[in-house]
Design a protein around this motif. Structure first.
Motif, PDB file in Angstrom:
ATOM      1  N   UNK A 137       0.838  -1.197   0.000  1.00 43.58           N
ATOM      2  CA  UNK A 137       0.000   0.000   0.000  1.00 43.58           C
ATOM      3  C   UNK A 137       0.875   1.249   0.000  1.00 43.58           C
ATOM      4  N   UNK A 138       0.319   2.363  -0.459  1.00 43.28           N
ATOM      5  CA  UNK A 138       1.072   3.620  -0.525  1.00 43.28           C
ATOM      6  C   UNK A 138       1.537   4.091   0.845  1.00 43.28           C
ATOM      7  N   UNK A 139       0.779   3.749   1.892  1.00 45.08           N
ATOM      8  CA  UNK A 139       1.132   4.219   3.232  1.00 45.08           C
ATOM      9  C   UNK A 139       1.816   3.139   4.078  1.00 45.08           C
ATOM     10  N   UNK A 140       2.328   2.098   3.450  1.00 44.93           N
ATOM     11  CA  UNK A 140       2.998   1.016   4.182  1.00 44.93           C
ATOM     12  C   UNK A 140       4.227   1.570   4.893  1.00 44.93           C
TER      13      UNK A 140
END
Length: 155
Positions: A137-140
């Motif tokens: 995910x982009x916010x990992x």
């Protein structure tokens, strides 16, 4: 312009001090040119009694590029004998190889849900593994490093 770096994958025996069996290690191989998965072989004879689970250590590790994993499933031919992976599917992360606990030794936990004893012979194909790309995910923000072997990230 950034150059694309081809991912790298291969199988190799674990270091001798982490092997569970004596003798030559048979590395996973595809059964045909269009097979999508690699067959994993039993390194020794093993008996799985009814309603029992048994770990079979392959003495093999998978060297995988980051963001790739090895997905293990029981061979379909074993399903007719009521044998399955005890956790239904095995997932091997790219950072499992070379860990200090077991050097990435791939263990395959078989479960016999039937009422008859099942004998696994050395050299039998017991599982299939497919190399799979996964996405984040982009916010990992997982930044922890692996420090152990089998099941260590869940501790």
């Amino acid at each position: 312009m950034a150059l694309f770096k081809k991912p790298s994958f291969h199988f190799e025996p674990v270091a001798s001090e982490h092997r569970k069996h004596k003798g030559e290690v048979k590395l996973p191989a595809r059964g045909s040119k269009n097979a999508c998965a690699y067959d994993f072989y039993a390194p020794a004879d093993c008996v799985v009694f009814p309603h029992e689970s048994k770990m079979i250590w392959t003495d093999v590790k998978a060297i995988l590029s980051p963001e790739y994993m090895l997905m293990l499933n029981v061979r379909s031919s074993m399903g007719k004998h009521l044998i399955s992976l005890a956790n239904t599917q095995g997932w091997i992360d790219s950072d499992y190889a070379n860990n200090p606990d077991n050097d990435g030794n791939i263990g395959i936990m078989l479960h016999n849900g039937g009422n008859e004893t099942y004998v696994v012979h050395a050299g039998d194909r017991i599982a299939q593994g497919m190399i799979v790309k996964y996405w984040l995910t982009d916010d990992d923000d997982a930044g922890q490093e692996r420090h152990g072997g089998f099941g260590s990230t869940g501790k």
